[in-house]
Enzyme design. Structure first.
Site, PDB file in Angstrom:
ATOM      1  N   ASP A   1      -8.106 -11.250  -7.894  1.00  0.00           N
ATOM      2  CA  ASP A   1      -7.388 -11.224  -9.160  1.00  0.00           C
ATOM      3  C   ASP A   1      -8.154 -10.322 -10.126  1.00  0.00           C
ATOM      4  O   ASP A   1      -9.302 -10.617 -10.479  1.00  0.00           O
ATOM      5  CB  ASP A   1      -7.301 -12.655  -9.702  1.00  0.00           C
ATOM      6  CG  ASP A   1      -6.542 -12.770 -11.012  1.00  0.00           C
ATOM      7  OD1 ASP A   1      -6.341 -11.738 -11.690  1.00  0.00           O
ATOM      8  OD2 ASP A   1      -6.161 -13.896 -11.365  1.00  0.00           O
TER       9      ASP A   1
ATOM     10  N   LYS B   1       5.705  -1.300 -14.128  1.00  0.00           N
ATOM     11  CA  LYS B   1       7.059  -1.793 -13.880  1.00  0.00           C
ATOM     12  C   LYS B   1       7.329  -2.976 -14.796  1.00  0.00           C
ATOM     13  O   LYS B   1       6.529  -3.905 -14.885  1.00  0.00           O
ATOM     14  CB  LYS B   1       7.214  -2.236 -12.421  1.00  0.00           C
ATOM     15  CG  LYS B   1       8.585  -2.853 -12.143  1.00  0.00           C
ATOM     16  CD  LYS B   1       8.895  -2.979 -10.670  1.00  0.00           C
ATOM     17  CE  LYS B   1       7.991  -3.948  -9.944  1.00  0.00           C
ATOM     18  NZ  LYS B   1       8.301  -4.000  -8.495  1.00  0.00           N
TER      19      LYS B   1
ATOM     20  N   TRP C   1       2.260   2.819  -2.525  1.00  0.00           N
ATOM     21  CA  TRP C   1       1.842   3.682  -3.639  1.00  0.00           C
ATOM     22  C   TRP C   1       0.477   4.284  -3.336  1.00  0.00           C
ATOM     23  O   TRP C   1       0.239   5.446  -3.630  1.00  0.00           O
ATOM     24  CB  TRP C   1       1.822   2.894  -4.957  1.00  0.00           C
ATOM     25  CG  TRP C   1       3.174   2.741  -5.584  1.00  0.00           C
ATOM     26  CD1 TRP C   1       4.369   2.580  -4.948  1.00  0.00           C
ATOM     27  CD2 TRP C   1       3.474   2.745  -6.972  1.00  0.00           C
ATOM     28  NE1 TRP C   1       5.385   2.475  -5.854  1.00  0.00           N
ATOM     29  CE2 TRP C   1       4.877   2.568  -7.106  1.00  0.00           C
ATOM     30  CE3 TRP C   1       2.712   2.858  -8.118  1.00  0.00           C
ATOM     31  CZ2 TRP C   1       5.516   2.522  -8.340  1.00  0.00           C
ATOM     32  CZ3 TRP C   1       3.347   2.801  -9.362  1.00  0.00           C
ATOM     33  CH2 TRP C   1       4.734   2.635  -9.468  1.00  0.00           C
TER      34      TRP C   1
ATOM     35  N   GLY D   1       0.768  -1.241   0.000  1.00  0.00           N
ATOM     36  CA  GLY D   1       0.000   0.000   0.000  1.00  0.00           C
ATOM     37  C   GLY D   1       0.797   1.289   0.000  1.00  0.00           C
ATOM     38  O   GLY D   1       0.217   2.360   0.159  1.00  0.00           O
TER      39      GLY D   1
ATOM     40  N   ASP E   1       2.795  -1.797 -10.209  1.00  0.00           N
ATOM     41  CA  ASP E   1       4.139  -2.040  -9.668  1.00  0.00           C
ATOM     42  C   ASP E   1       4.276  -3.534  -9.349  1.00  0.00           C
ATOM     43  O   ASP E   1       5.042  -3.932  -8.485  1.00  0.00           O
ATOM     44  CB  ASP E   1       4.353  -1.187  -8.412  1.00  0.00           C
ATOM     45  CG  ASP E   1       5.814  -1.108  -7.998  1.00  0.00           C
ATOM     46  OD1 ASP E   1       6.681  -1.035  -8.884  1.00  0.00           O
ATOM     47  OD2 ASP E   1       6.087  -1.134  -6.780  1.00  0.00           O
TER      48      ASP E   1
END
Length: 195
Positions: free
Chosen positions: A85, A150, A52, A50, A110
């Protein structure tokens, strides 16, 4: 472990109340590219733990911040967390219900796979996560939306970058100082989805 504990970004995160050093990667990219703004609708894929979300919620007051992850995440004020998901139809339907017909300004990913130790397997899993995040972003972003993901350099990286270039009018590469020097990670920033 010693390297981690002596990492200046880890020490800074602990002192400033961020859940992980990754917060500084986002802050540095945001400082350069001005991604975060009040009122924005933002999605953080693979959000746990958490850090970000902490940055996003602080910068996007008055907007909507959604976080999705398979792993649990302690609540972050101002963040709507959905555990599951994001490629699962039921989870996606619940997210879209919460979105209430809005388009998204920013999608962040990320994510990294659970490491198996087999480099080729780990790289393939990483690229697959990037592709799933890209598909999600293209589906939900508004016309001037942006996608930050990323990516690890290696097998499949250039193919993924070309796919990003097919999907966005502009694709930029970012390597924040908070990324460890030896890490093969980069961030790709896609801007303005192609219609």
């Amino acid at each position: 472990m010693n390297e981690h504990l002596n990492d200046p970004y880890v020490r800074r995160a602990n002192a400033e109340g961020y859940r992980a050093r990754a917060a500084y990667k986002l802050m540095e990219i945001d400082e350069r590219d001005r991604l975060l703004r009040p009122g924005a609708v933002v999605v953080d894929l693979g959000a746990s733990p958490g850090s970000w979300c902490q940055v996003i919620a602080r910068c996007c007051a008055g907007g909507r911040v959604f976080a999705l992850d398979l792993a649990p995440m302690e609540p972050v004020a101002g963040v709507d967390f959905l555990q599951g998901d994001f490629t699962d139809e039921a989870v996606l339907a619940e997210f879209e219900r919460r979105l209430e017909g809005r388009r998204v300004d920013l999608v962040f990913s990320d994510m990294a796979p659970n490491i198996s130790g087999v480099a080729t397997v780990d790289q393939a899993r990483s690229i697959m996560l990037c592709e799933l995040a890209l598909h999600f972003a293209v589906k939900h972003l508004q016309a001037d939306g942006r996608f930050l993901v990323k990516v690890f350099q290696g097998e499949g990286f250039m193919d993924f970058r070309r796919e990003m270039e097919r999907c966005f009018q502009t694709v930029r590469t970012r390597k924040p100082r908070a990324s460890r020097d030896r890490s093969a990670e980069l961030y790709l920033l896609g801007e303005r989805p192609r219609s």
